[in-house]
Design an enzyme around this catalytic site. Sequence first.
Site, PDB file in Angstrom:
ATOM      1  N   LYS A 111       0.835  -1.191   0.000  1.00  0.00           N
ATOM      2  CA  LYS A 111       0.000   0.000   0.000  1.00  0.00           C
ATOM      3  C   LYS A 111       0.877   1.250   0.000  1.00  0.00           C
ATOM      4  O   LYS A 111       0.593   2.224  -0.696  1.00  0.00           O
ATOM      5  CB  LYS A 111      -0.926  -0.007   1.215  1.00  0.00           C
ATOM      6  N   LYS A 194      -3.658 -13.107  -6.574  1.00  0.00           N
ATOM      7  CA  LYS A 194      -4.340 -14.003  -5.628  1.00  0.00           C
ATOM      8  C   LYS A 194      -5.870 -13.849  -5.716  1.00  0.00           C
ATOM      9  O   LYS A 194      -6.352 -12.730  -5.899  1.00  0.00           O
ATOM     10  CB  LYS A 194      -3.873 -13.622  -4.213  1.00  0.00           C
ATOM     11  N   LYS A 197     -11.260 -11.977  -1.529  1.00  0.00           N
ATOM     12  CA  LYS A 197     -12.656 -11.709  -1.189  1.00  0.00           C
ATOM     13  C   LYS A 197     -12.949 -10.218  -1.135  1.00  0.00           C
ATOM     14  O   LYS A 197     -14.086  -9.814  -1.093  1.00  0.00           O
ATOM     15  CB  LYS A 197     -13.006 -12.360   0.146  1.00  0.00           C
TER      16      LYS A 197
HETATM   17  P1  TYM Z   1      -7.883 -13.630   5.381  1.00  0.00           P
HETATM   18  O1  TYM Z   1      -9.227 -13.320   5.915  1.00  0.00           O
HETATM   19  O2  TYM Z   1      -7.314 -12.743   4.327  1.00  0.00           O
HETATM   20  O3  TYM Z   1      -7.874 -15.096   4.815  1.00  0.00           O
HETATM   21  C1  TYM Z   1      -8.345 -16.205   5.568  1.00  0.00           C
HETATM   22  C2  TYM Z   1      -7.538 -17.451   5.245  1.00  0.00           C
HETATM   23  O4  TYM Z   1      -7.702 -17.784   3.858  1.00  0.00           O
HETATM   24  C3  TYM Z   1      -6.425 -17.878   3.239  1.00  0.00           C
HETATM   25  N1  TYM Z   1      -6.548 -17.395   1.855  1.00  0.00           N
HETATM   26  C4  TYM Z   1      -6.196 -18.103   0.784  1.00  0.00           C
HETATM   27  N2  TYM Z   1      -5.663 -19.333   0.661  1.00  0.00           N
HETATM   28  C5  TYM Z   1      -5.425 -19.768  -0.596  1.00  0.00           C
HETATM   29  N3  TYM Z   1      -5.688 -19.028  -1.709  1.00  0.00           N
HETATM   30  C6  TYM Z   1      -6.210 -17.791  -1.628  1.00  0.00           C
HETATM   31  N4  TYM Z   1      -6.462 -17.091  -2.723  1.00  0.00           N
HETATM   32  C7  TYM Z   1      -6.492 -17.278  -0.330  1.00  0.00           C
HETATM   33  N5  TYM Z   1      -7.019 -16.104   0.110  1.00  0.00           N
HETATM   34  C8  TYM Z   1      -7.039 -16.196   1.453  1.00  0.00           C
HETATM   35  C9  TYM Z   1      -5.513 -16.985   4.077  1.00  0.00           C
HETATM   36  O5  TYM Z   1      -4.154 -17.302   3.925  1.00  0.00           O
HETATM   37  C10 TYM Z   1      -6.031 -17.257   5.465  1.00  0.00           C
HETATM   38  O6  TYM Z   1      -5.474 -18.434   5.995  1.00  0.00           O
HETATM   39  N6  TYM Z   1      -4.938 -11.921   9.018  1.00  0.00           N
HETATM   40  C11 TYM Z   1      -5.730 -13.054   8.589  1.00  0.00           C
HETATM   41  C12 TYM Z   1      -6.830 -13.397   9.581  1.00  0.00           C
HETATM   42  C13 TYM Z   1      -6.317 -13.597  10.963  1.00  0.00           C
HETATM   43  C14 TYM Z   1      -5.637 -14.758  11.456  1.00  0.00           C
HETATM   44  C15 TYM Z   1      -5.409 -14.477  12.841  1.00  0.00           C
HETATM   45  C16 TYM Z   1      -5.223 -15.952  10.866  1.00  0.00           C
HETATM   46  C17 TYM Z   1      -6.476 -12.729  11.999  1.00  0.00           C
HETATM   47  N7  TYM Z   1      -5.910 -13.254  13.125  1.00  0.00           N
HETATM   48  C18 TYM Z   1      -4.736 -15.417  13.647  1.00  0.00           C
HETATM   49  C19 TYM Z   1      -4.558 -16.885  11.686  1.00  0.00           C
HETATM   50  C20 TYM Z   1      -4.310 -16.610  13.061  1.00  0.00           C
HETATM   51  C21 TYM Z   1      -6.409 -12.691   7.278  1.00  0.00           C
HETATM   52  O7  TYM Z   1      -6.569 -11.548   6.946  1.00  0.00           O
HETATM   53  O8  TYM Z   1      -6.861 -13.770   6.574  1.00  0.00           O
END
Ligand code: TYM
Length: 329
Positions: A111, A194, A197
């Site tokens: 960003k 990637k 969402k």
């Molecule tokens: P987030 O909400 O972006 O994504 C949730 C999970 O989905 C996985 N993911 C993917 N895996 C494969 N291909 C893709 N295109 C794809 N897009 C998303 C992400 O790697 C993730 O595992 N910061 C984290 C949420 C979070 C978290 C935590 C995770 C907050 N606290 C503590 C683990 C432990 C996040 O934004 O994920």
Amino acid sequence: MELMLSAIKPTGDLTLGNYIGAIKNFVKLQDDYNLFVFVADLHALTVRNNKEDLNRWIKEVAAIYIACGLDPNKATIFNQSDLPQHAYLGYILTCESYMGELSRMTQFKDKSARGNNESIGVGLFIYPTLMAADILLYDAKYVPVGEDQTQHVELTRDLASRFNHYYGETFVIPKAIVAEKGARIMALDDPLKKMSKSELGDNKGSIRLLDDVKTIRKKIMSAVTDSDNLVKYDIENKPGISNLMTIYSSLTNKSYDEIEDEFRDGGYGNFKKAVADVVVEEVSKIQVKFNEIIKGDYLDKVLKEGALKAGAIASKKIDEVKRKLGLII
Ligand code: TYM
């Protein structure tokens, strides 16, 4: 059983990437670990949301967890903002962090490379310290995530070691668990990006778990590929087809070799149709369950019970951290 923890941020309608890269693995792991899975709603505040959307997405993430097969009798499912301990430890870990290491976190770096630092929210800058708190609060040993989150788990490890070094053994050092296959599902309209969402509107690149069947088929049939009509796994030269193969392989458990054999003579049309069939089959099952769960007060009950269980552990940890720091408890 060892504690495993993960979360999803409610910043949009969940995608097939979230399912294959994260949720599907949680479901597999819930029998072998003491699994904690939550809705990371505080993390959603790093961008400005309309409150109706945010509210809907929070419920959607929780309901989709269960619809995909997470069992509230096995896994502890809760909502982050129900537990103030997350933000509390987040602040303490922010105080343990350096500007330099947070500046190197990809999301912030991307960003800031794109524009003016003056207007980037501080929430985005310190987001990884809140994520570290999410993990360390429960002494989670394992954190199953997609590839894009591993950098945050690395930072969590650094912060935990730093805290332990200065204040005495307090936190378990967690380890990221990244699936061998499907940890980075790419966008269908641009296989170098990637699947995400967070893009609103019609988002041709992402299969949303709640998209209707017709839309899913259309998105897959028009996925960007090369034009040599050969179904072969080659991530460098054939990223579009390789991405579809990863999706197909993750949902059928067939190896890339088997898929290449299966579609040797079929061309891309047949292959895409087969991918669409398995995605539609899997997603339809999830949607049926989702539509049941989202009605009534079952979800509220699950989240309340989850918060009670998680809260008891989190409060104990906060007391320990306060004691270590010299804060009065
Ligand atoms: P987030 O909400 O972006 O994504 C949730 C999970 O989905 C996985 N993911 C993917 N895996 C494969 N291909 C893709 N295109 C794809 N897009 C998303 C992400 O790697 C993730 O595992 N910061 C984290 C949420 C979070 C978290 C935590 C995770 C907050 N606290 C503590 C683990 C432990 C996040 O934004 O994920």
